[in-house]
Write a protein that holds these residues in place. Structure first.
Motif, PDB file in Angstrom:
ATOM      1  N   UNK A  27      10.765   5.860   9.630  1.00  0.00           N
ATOM      2  CA  UNK A  27      10.615   4.505   9.107  1.00  0.00           C
ATOM      3  C   UNK A  27      10.725   4.502   7.574  1.00  0.00           C
ATOM      4  N   UNK A  28      10.137   5.486   6.931  1.00  0.00           N
ATOM      5  CA  UNK A  28      10.178   5.539   5.464  1.00  0.00           C
ATOM      6  C   UNK A  28      11.607   5.793   4.973  1.00  0.00           C
ATOM      7  N   UNK A  43       1.170   8.900  -2.199  1.00  0.00           N
ATOM      8  CA  UNK A  43       0.435   8.692  -0.942  1.00  0.00           C
ATOM      9  C   UNK A  43       0.222   7.199  -0.702  1.00  0.00           C
ATOM     10  N   UNK A  44      -0.078   6.454  -1.769  1.00  0.00           N
ATOM     11  CA  UNK A  44      -0.250   5.003  -1.619  1.00  0.00           C
ATOM     12  C   UNK A  44       1.070   4.346  -1.229  1.00  0.00           C
ATOM     13  N   UNK A  45       2.154   4.876  -1.800  1.00  0.00           N
ATOM     14  CA  UNK A  45       3.474   4.347  -1.416  1.00  0.00           C
ATOM     15  C   UNK A  45       3.693   4.550   0.083  1.00  0.00           C
ATOM     16  N   UNK A  46       3.314   5.749   0.564  1.00  0.00           N
ATOM     17  CA  UNK A  46       3.445   6.013   2.002  1.00  0.00           C
ATOM     18  C   UNK A  46       2.634   5.006   2.813  1.00  0.00           C
ATOM     19  N   UNK A  47       1.401   4.775   2.394  1.00  0.00           N
ATOM     20  CA  UNK A  47       0.542   3.852   3.151  1.00  0.00           C
ATOM     21  C   UNK A  47       1.164   2.449   3.172  1.00  0.00           C
ATOM     22  N   UNK A  98       4.133   2.313   5.570  1.00  0.00           N
ATOM     23  CA  UNK A  98       3.957   2.652   6.992  1.00  0.00           C
ATOM     24  C   UNK A  98       2.956   1.736   7.675  1.00  0.00           C
ATOM     25  N   UNK A  99       2.845   0.516   7.187  1.00  0.00           N
ATOM     26  CA  UNK A  99       1.903  -0.437   7.783  1.00  0.00           C
ATOM     27  C   UNK A  99       2.184  -0.622   9.272  1.00  0.00           C
ATOM     28  N   UNK A 100       3.466  -0.721   9.638  1.00  0.00           N
ATOM     29  CA  UNK A 100       3.779  -0.990  11.055  1.00  0.00           C
ATOM     30  C   UNK A 100       3.447   0.238  11.915  1.00  0.00           C
ATOM     31  N   UNK A 101       3.673   1.442  11.374  1.00  0.00           N
ATOM     32  CA  UNK A 101       3.368   2.662  12.135  1.00  0.00           C
ATOM     33  C   UNK A 101       1.862   2.775  12.334  1.00  0.00           C
ATOM     34  N   UNK A 129      -0.287   0.309  12.375  1.00  0.00           N
ATOM     35  CA  UNK A 129      -0.727  -0.741  13.307  1.00  0.00           C
ATOM     36  C   UNK A 129      -0.454  -0.284  14.752  1.00  0.00           C
ATOM     37  N   UNK A 130       0.704   0.342  14.980  1.00  0.00           N
ATOM     38  CA  UNK A 130       1.057   0.783  16.338  1.00  0.00           C
ATOM     39  C   UNK A 130       0.110   1.899  16.796  1.00  0.00           C
ATOM     40  N   UNK A 131      -0.252   2.821  15.884  1.00  0.00           N
ATOM     41  CA  UNK A 131      -1.111   3.934  16.319  1.00  0.00           C
ATOM     42  C   UNK A 131      -2.549   3.473  16.521  1.00  0.00           C
ATOM     43  N   UNK A 132      -2.924   2.355  15.879  1.00  0.00           N
ATOM     44  CA  UNK A 132      -4.286   1.838  16.074  1.00  0.00           C
ATOM     45  C   UNK A 132      -4.383   1.031  17.361  1.00  0.00           C
ATOM     46  N   UNK A 133      -3.232   0.593  17.895  1.00  0.00           N
ATOM     47  CA  UNK A 133      -3.228  -0.298  19.080  1.00  0.00           C
ATOM     48  C   UNK A 133      -3.691   0.453  20.324  1.00  0.00           C
TER      49      UNK A 133
END
Ligand code: 13P
Ligand code: SF4
Length: 329
Positions: A146-147, A313-317, A320-323, A325-329
């Motif tokens: 994704x990145x 690292x903050x750039x990564x966060x 990767x908001x969608x990733x 969100x998917x792993x928290x689902x």
């Protein structure tokens, strides 16, 4: 980075019930245990949060516990400190390194970057804080694709330090990337021949592989993904058997969720333990207890280094908001 005191200098008098003693110590010190799926099953069972590199980084960033005991390898504990400096971060054994991080020294990486000044440096989280500080964006195995897709097509990319993950993502995204030539000692030990032999003995078994594996192994895989991705695949599919091409301690979670399914840990050759990460294995229940009791070894980091490593690292966060969100689902 300043290293805390060494394990062998501490008293090793241990309580009889380590699990109870660890729980007690956790309550007293308002501590949280974060553990990676490659940790020994006993450690997985006492963890408050279990996850892949991205999920654990996120958990470390969000926790309001005073103390984080990071049961994983050094780059993971350093990441926790970078993201959440107000917490004290301990790791049961400071010597728990990573072959990818060790194969990418900061000086050589600085020179690599310098010789390609127009490139965006996307760096796998399996690297030192110093290498993070020299990078533009950090990624993990669960958000790398994704990145890379979010980087403008006209920007050339340096991808470090895992050449296998880099090659796999380049193939998926169609992006040409200049790759640092690092690899993981555990994943590069798997062989195509062993898989073909295993598949012959277990017809229909699906091969699930981590993208740190070499191309010939990935070519045979039915699914390729991060440790969380592999675990999710098992939970969502009812096949009778799976061959697991990653560190074999992850099978502990698979067996708990699906006791009647067959899980085959991929060996590189017969009779070896090479599917266990020797760095992760340095952390033991005894050291988890001692590290909570004695509050050492602690991750301490120069503030300038931390601030520089925080940016990618903050750039990564952010990317990767969608990733997440998917792993928290
Ligand atoms: P994950 O982020 O997929 O858990 O991978 C971490 C790692 O070190 C793989 O060897
Ligand atoms: Fe590093 Fe490989 Fe161990 Fe993962 S399994 S921590 S990449 S040495």
């Amino acid at each position: 980075m300043t290293l805390g005191s060494a394990f062998d200098r501490r008293s090793t008098q241990l309580p009889l019930d380590l699990v109870e003693a660890i729980e007690d110590m956790k309550r007293k010190k308002n501590a949280v245990i974060l553990a990676h799926y490659y940790q020994d099953p006993d450690i997985q069972d006492i963890a408050d949060v279990l996850g892949d590199s991205l999920a654990l980084a996120r958990a470390a960033q969000k926790t309001d516990a005073d103390v984080i005991v990071f049961c994983g390898v050094l780059f993971m504990a350093e990441t926790a400190k970078i993201l959440n400096p107000r917490r004290r971060v301990f790791i049961p054994d400071l010597a728990a390194g990573c072959s990818l991080a060790e194969g990418c020294p900061a000086d050589a990486f600085r020179a690599f970057r310098k010789s390609h000044p127009d490139h965006v440096a996307v760096t796998y989280i399996n690297c030192s804080a110093e290498v993070k500080a020299l990078s533009d964006i950090i990624c993990t195995s669960s958000n790398a694709e994704s990145i890379i897709r979010q980087i403008p097509a006209d920007r050339p990319i340096l991808f470090s330090p895992d050449k296998n993950l880099g090659k796999y993502i380049a193939g998926k995204t169609g992006r040409e990337m200049l790759l640092w030539q690092g690899s993981c000692i555990v994943h590069e030990a798997f062989s195509q021949k062993t898989i073909l032999d295993l598949k012959a003995g277990h017809p229909g078994a699906k091969l699930l592989a981590h993208p740190e594996c070499e191309e010939p192994v990935l070519a045979l895989a039915d699914y390729i993904g991060s440790t969380t991705g592999i675990l999710k695949y098992v939970l969502e599919h009812d096949d009778p058997a799976f061959i697991i091409a990653t560190e074999s301690n992850i099978i502990h979670q698979m067996k708990k969720a699906k006791p009647d399914t067959t899980f085959i840990a991929l060996p590189s050759t017969a009779d070896c333990n090479c599917n266990l990460c020797p760095h992760m294995a340095l952390n033991t229940m005894e050291k988890v207890y001692l590290c909570l009791r004695d509050e050492t070894p602690e991750i301490e980091m120069d503030e300038n280094l931390r601030m520089s490593a925080l940016k990618p690292l903050e750039r990564m966060m952010e990317m990767s908001a969608s990733v997440l969100a998917a792993s928290a689902a």
